[in-house]
Design a protein around this motif. Structure first.
Motif, PDB file in Angstrom:
ATOM      1  N   ALA A  40       0.815  -1.213   0.000  1.00  0.00           N
ATOM      2  CA  ALA A  40       0.000   0.000   0.000  1.00  0.00           C
ATOM      3  C   ALA A  40       0.847   1.261   0.000  1.00  0.00           C
ATOM      4  O   ALA A  40       0.322   2.357  -0.147  1.00  0.00           O
ATOM      5  CB  ALA A  40      -0.927   0.008   1.208  1.00  0.00           C
ATOM      6  N   TYR A  47      -1.500   8.694  -6.795  1.00  0.00           N
ATOM      7  CA  TYR A  47      -1.846   7.936  -5.598  1.00  0.00           C
ATOM      8  C   TYR A  47      -1.447   8.693  -4.331  1.00  0.00           C
ATOM      9  O   TYR A  47      -2.244   8.876  -3.403  1.00  0.00           O
ATOM     10  CB  TYR A  47      -1.142   6.580  -5.658  1.00  0.00           C
ATOM     11  CG  TYR A  47      -1.348   5.708  -4.438  1.00  0.00           C
ATOM     12  CD1 TYR A  47      -2.582   5.119  -4.193  1.00  0.00           C
ATOM     13  CD2 TYR A  47      -0.301   5.476  -3.546  1.00  0.00           C
ATOM     14  CE1 TYR A  47      -2.772   4.315  -3.082  1.00  0.00           C
ATOM     15  CE2 TYR A  47      -0.487   4.670  -2.427  1.00  0.00           C
ATOM     16  CZ  TYR A  47      -1.712   4.099  -2.199  1.00  0.00           C
ATOM     17  OH  TYR A  47      -1.889   3.314  -1.102  1.00  0.00           O
ATOM     18  N   THR A  93      -8.779   2.873   0.042  1.00  0.00           N
ATOM     19  CA  THR A  93      -7.725   3.072  -0.950  1.00  0.00           C
ATOM     20  C   THR A  93      -6.593   2.079  -0.745  1.00  0.00           C
ATOM     21  O   THR A  93      -6.145   1.417  -1.693  1.00  0.00           O
ATOM     22  CB  THR A  93      -7.165   4.503  -0.844  1.00  0.00           C
ATOM     23  OG1 THR A  93      -8.259   5.419  -0.921  1.00  0.00           O
ATOM     24  CG2 THR A  93      -6.186   4.801  -1.947  1.00  0.00           C
ATOM     25  N   MET A  94      -6.158   1.954   0.516  1.00  0.00           N
ATOM     26  CA  MET A  94      -5.037   1.065   0.780  1.00  0.00           C
ATOM     27  C   MET A  94      -5.415  -0.395   0.551  1.00  0.00           C
ATOM     28  O   MET A  94      -4.650  -1.149  -0.048  1.00  0.00           O
ATOM     29  CB  MET A  94      -4.544   1.274   2.214  1.00  0.00           C
ATOM     30  CG  MET A  94      -3.864   2.614   2.382  1.00  0.00           C
ATOM     31  SD  MET A  94      -2.990   2.855   3.935  1.00  0.00           S
ATOM     32  CE  MET A  94      -3.704   1.691   5.014  1.00  0.00           C
ATOM     33  N   LYS A 130      -5.625  -1.014  -3.080  1.00  0.00           N
ATOM     34  CA  LYS A 130      -4.279  -0.974  -3.641  1.00  0.00           C
ATOM     35  C   LYS A 130      -3.586  -2.323  -3.429  1.00  0.00           C
ATOM     36  O   LYS A 130      -2.981  -2.881  -4.348  1.00  0.00           O
ATOM     37  CB  LYS A 130      -3.491   0.131  -2.932  1.00  0.00           C
ATOM     38  CG  LYS A 130      -2.089   0.267  -3.374  1.00  0.00           C
ATOM     39  CD  LYS A 130      -1.995   1.219  -4.534  1.00  0.00           C
ATOM     40  CE  LYS A 130      -0.562   1.311  -5.030  1.00  0.00           C
ATOM     41  NZ  LYS A 130      -0.532   1.929  -6.358  1.00  0.00           N
ATOM     42  N   ILE A 131      -3.707  -2.839  -2.205  1.00  0.00           N
ATOM     43  CA  ILE A 131      -3.087  -4.136  -1.899  1.00  0.00           C
ATOM     44  C   ILE A 131      -3.667  -5.213  -2.803  1.00  0.00           C
ATOM     45  O   ILE A 131      -2.945  -6.001  -3.421  1.00  0.00           O
ATOM     46  CB  ILE A 131      -3.308  -4.481  -0.413  1.00  0.00           C
ATOM     47  CG1 ILE A 131      -2.530  -3.521   0.474  1.00  0.00           C
ATOM     48  CG2 ILE A 131      -2.906  -5.912  -0.134  1.00  0.00           C
ATOM     49  CD1 ILE A 131      -2.843  -3.646   1.947  1.00  0.00           C
TER      50      ILE A 131
END
Lengths: 255, 169, 394
Positions: C7, C14, C372-373, C376-377
């Protein structure tokens, strides 16, 4: 045995959970032991009868409110949102709506009615409190533990009488003169009328009852058939606030 | 190997932050080293419990009193010597002790940031000599009932002093 | 740790987004410090409207959290393969939403330092206790499920067998969190606006509309920003689910309105009057409530016509309409409307203050940051696995 970092994190997470569960189990198991060791005595259920006719004799009298405010360090906030009220008045028509014909020659709807916590037999606030910071004592008084209250205000949502106040701000600066014998409250806790349990403990009646010049507030043990309130209720027609909700208020009004 | 400087800088920073309380307290503790200058009660000769116990465990005693008064309506306290007191911070403790000269000074000395008792509890207006609560007041009609309720909740058995005593309500 | 390193790699766009969110979180945090210092008096709440925006947002986001079940259930119970790519989106959304809920409760407490009193003095007859159990359990379930599933995906091995019963357990658990939340309100005497058996079903219906709406919006955003394709079939199916849920929700509202308005009991009608017509000269919620109705009807019109529902642009509009309609209904009117008029008949105007809004915005931003994180992962794992597969095939 080789422990990877991930395994370590997993294990420590699990042990935290286990520790938490053990704590909760202990807390549940420990409950109820405090009630032991008490012996039953003559039952007591504190209650009050408000004689509205007497209450109205002296127009504009607020001796009961003043006495309570002084005794319990009630702060005064000018913003109505932040008001703290233990005993206060509202017009009859607001407290007992739909109870008058509307055709009466002399209408009572604007006359003040003193209000306070009803110390319900089955209090909704006590049902909802998540920490037992408010609970019902054996003598019927609905108590508040200001050390335990987390300020979630669920009890305020549950009370159908609007009897509970929250300390939206620090009350101390808003208290005219602090009575050292009674604690103030801190911001962030809920409070309400306690039927002067601190006075009852030393054998004297509530401050509002004592202050009333007309003796319109009659306080006593509703479980005792010979008590003053019971004698009044035996012969007089009395009403309670919203009895249809099944809360069983301990405050009666003689209309 | 290029990262060595960063690693050691990070470690140094960590050690610095972790020991911050010691660094930051350095200046402030200088004045209160030694024995705290406490104003002891003048009138009362004995406390509600032995001094040693009070010094170590007054907070447990206060928490227990708090529970007894607020949650159990048990206000009478019998000290080991037989003296009867009212369980009350303002009424009994502060009847003899001075908050600023006793409580606050020792808390400052011990580095105990003030307990929140004082957010709500007050100092007595005037110092009353006898804080003990020997006799029950005379009772009248309404008050008789109040007294009976109070008495029935003031059963003995909970008054014996023991540091590990006490079940939570 | 837990693939967190994935992340903290990203491009300029980003990081700009992340820092914007961190900025909003910081503002919210300082506002909360201010509230902690001064007291809850810094909010617009008062003795009559004693719960406000915080609890309303809590209620709304419990619904969003519960709605993960709308992708989990078809995939695991009905083996609806198209949802395979997005179940984890739902689970991640649930995690973020539950964390937001817990924070919304926390910032509403007058004595937050004592929050563990709920655990120290467990009180099973209080619904708040069960709310803690159900929310905590749901958070744990979803963390375990998404972690296990994503790890399996990364290692390209089948998920362990024990996870299936856990996933199945999460389905009724999702229903329970929103039911318990509704019970917080619907069991109170003297609050006639909430005292209705349809509150829990209504909460669930609106949750199962607003959650999928949000998921569709996320899928569309991910397709545009990260090239992640949720699959046309999956999005269409979600749209159908949302259509059903929204229809049922509007039906429930009408059922409630009929009971109240036809019986004409003043204590019940007053609340609706206050919300939709104004009471005693207080009209400040009226435009918002009608906007909510308007949005709901607009969304239903778009959703009920299949040709419109399958159009990407109109579907996007419909999702936005559904989300804001329900946000206004549940995140604003539902709580305030229950308090006004008060048991003593007073009509009090509740206006959230600036600190209140910034705390709410901070929690929103934190939720967005978590999403978001998490996404993202997930995307990074999927991309890696995809590249390996590509390399192998060559």
């Amino acid at each position: 045995m080789k422990i990877t970092r991930k395994d370590f994190l997993r294990l420590s997470g699990l042990s935290f959970l286990a520790a938490g569960a053990a704590g909760a189990a202990r807390a549940i198991a420990g409950r109820g032991s405090s009630a032991e060791g008490r012996q039953a005595a003559a039952p007591v259920r504190w209650g009050m009868v408000v004689n509205l006719e007497k209450c109205r004799k002296e127009e504009g009298c607020d001796a009961c409110i003043g006495a309570c405010n002084t005794a319990h360090n009630i702060p005064h906030f000018s913003d109505p949102r932040h008001e703290v009220k233990w005993i206060w008045t509202e017009p009859f028509g607001t407290v007992f709506p739909f109870s008058q014909s509307g055709y009466a020659e002399r209408s009572d709807v604007h006359l003040p009615v003193p209000l306070m916590c009803n110390h319900c037999a089955d209090p909704p606030c006590v049902h909802v409190c998540p920490t037992q910071a408010t609970w019902k004592r054996d003598d019927g008084i609905v108590m508040m533990d200001w050390h335990r209250c987390i300020g979630c205000r669920y009890c305020m949502a549950a009370c159908p009488y609007g009897s509970r106040s929250f300390n939206w701000l620090d009350p101390r600066p808003a208290i005219a003169s602090i009575n050292p014998d009674f604690p103030t409250r801190s911001k962030g806790v809920v409070e309400k009328c306690n039927f002067c349990e601190e006075r009852l403990a030393t054998g004297i009646s509530p401050a509002c009852v004592e202050a009333c010049p007309e003796k319109a507030l009659v306080f006593g043990n509703l479980a005792d058939p010979d008590s003053e309130p019971r004698q009044l209720l035996r012969t007089r027609f009395a009403i309670q606030r919203e009895p249809e909700l099944g809360t069983g208020p301990s405050v009666y009004y003689l209309v | 190997m290029r990262d060595r400087i960063w690693i050691f800088a990070g470690l140094a920073l960590f050690v610095g932050v972790a020991t911050l309380p010691f660094w930051s307290a350095h200046g402030r503790t200088a004045g209160i080293a030694g024995v705290p200058n406490l104003q002891l009660p003048v009138r009362a000769r004995e406390c509600v419990a032995p001094v040693e116990y009070m010094r170590q465990s007054h907070m447990q005693l206060l928490l227990r009193w708090r529970r007894d008064v607020v949650r159990l309506d048990e206000r009478r306290y019998v000290a080991p010597g037989g003296t009867v007191y009212q369980r009350s911070l303002t009424g009994t403790c502060l009847g003899c002790h001075n908050k600023e000269q006793f409580c606050d000074r020792c808390h400052a000395y011990a580095g105990v940031s003030g307990p929140y008792c004082w957010n709500c509890h007050n100092q007595p207006a005037t110092r009353v000599a006898g804080a003990s609560w020997q006799a029950e007041p005379e009772l009248s009609a309404v008050q008789q009932a109040a007294g009976s309720a109070a008495r029935f909740l003031n059963q003995p058995g909970n008054e014996q002093l023991s540091p590990f005593h006490g079940s939570r309500p | 740790m837990f693939m967190f390193e994935r992340a903290i790699t990203g491009g300029r766009r980003y990081w700009t987004w992340v820092f914007c969110l961190l900025g909003v979180i910081a503002v919210g945090f300082f506002s909360y410090m201010h509230q902690l210092n001064v007291g809850l008096g810094v909010t617009g709440m008062g003795r009559d409207v004693s719960w406000g925006l915080y609890i309303a947002q809590f209620t709304f986001f419990v619904g969003v959290a519960a709605s993960a079940v709308m992708v989990v259930l078809p995939y695991y119970l009905h083996d609806y393969k198209q949802f395979g790519r997005i179940t984890i989106l739902g689970e991640f959304l649930a995690i973020a939403a539950v964390i937001m809920c817990i924070l919304f409760i926390f910032v509403d407490l007058g004595q937050p330092a004592r929050v563990f009193n709920i655990v120290l003095y467990p009180t099973p007859w209080s619904l708040m206790f069960w709310d803690m159990i159900s929310l905590g359990g749901y958070l744990l379930l979803n963390i375990v499920i998404s972690l296990v599933m994503l790890t399996a995906e990364r290692e390209e091995i089948p998920a362990p067998g024990w996870i299936r019963p856990v996933i199945l357990l999460s389905i009724p658990w999702a229903v329970s969190i929103h039911t318990v939340t509704a019970f917080l309100y619907s069991g109170l005497p003297g609050r006639s606006f909430w005292l209705t058996a349809i509150l829990a079903p209504r909460f669930l219906a609106s949750a199962f509309a607003s959650g999928p709406a949000l998921l569709i919006l996320f899928c569309l955003a991910l397709r545009r920003l990260a090239g992640f394709d949720a699959g046309e079939q999956a999005i269409r199916k979600l749209a159908v689910i949302m259509t059903y849920a929204m229809t049922i929700n509007v039906f429930f509202i009408l059922v409630e309105a009929f009971t109240v308005l036809y019986s004409r009991i003043p204590a019940d009608t007053e609340h609706l009057e206050y919300l939709f017509l104004g009471l005693d000269g207080n009209y400040h919620l009226v435009p918002w409530m009608w906007l909510s109705i308007l949005f709901a009807l607009g969304a239903l019109t778009l959703l009920l016509v299949p040709a419109w529902r399958t159009s990407p642009v109109l579907l996007l509009v419909a999702c936005v309409l559904v989300f804001f309609s329900l946000w206004l209904d549940k995140g604003l009117g539902m709580i305030v409307g229950g308090f006004v008029p008060s048991p003593l008949g007073s009509v009090v105007r509740y206006t959230p203050t600036l600190p209140e809004w910034s705390i709410v915005a901070g929690i929103w931003a934190l939720g967005a940051l978590l999403i978001t994180m998490f996404y993202k992962i997930m995307l990074s794992v999927r991309r890696e696995v995809g590249e390996e597969a590509l390399a192998v095939s060559h």
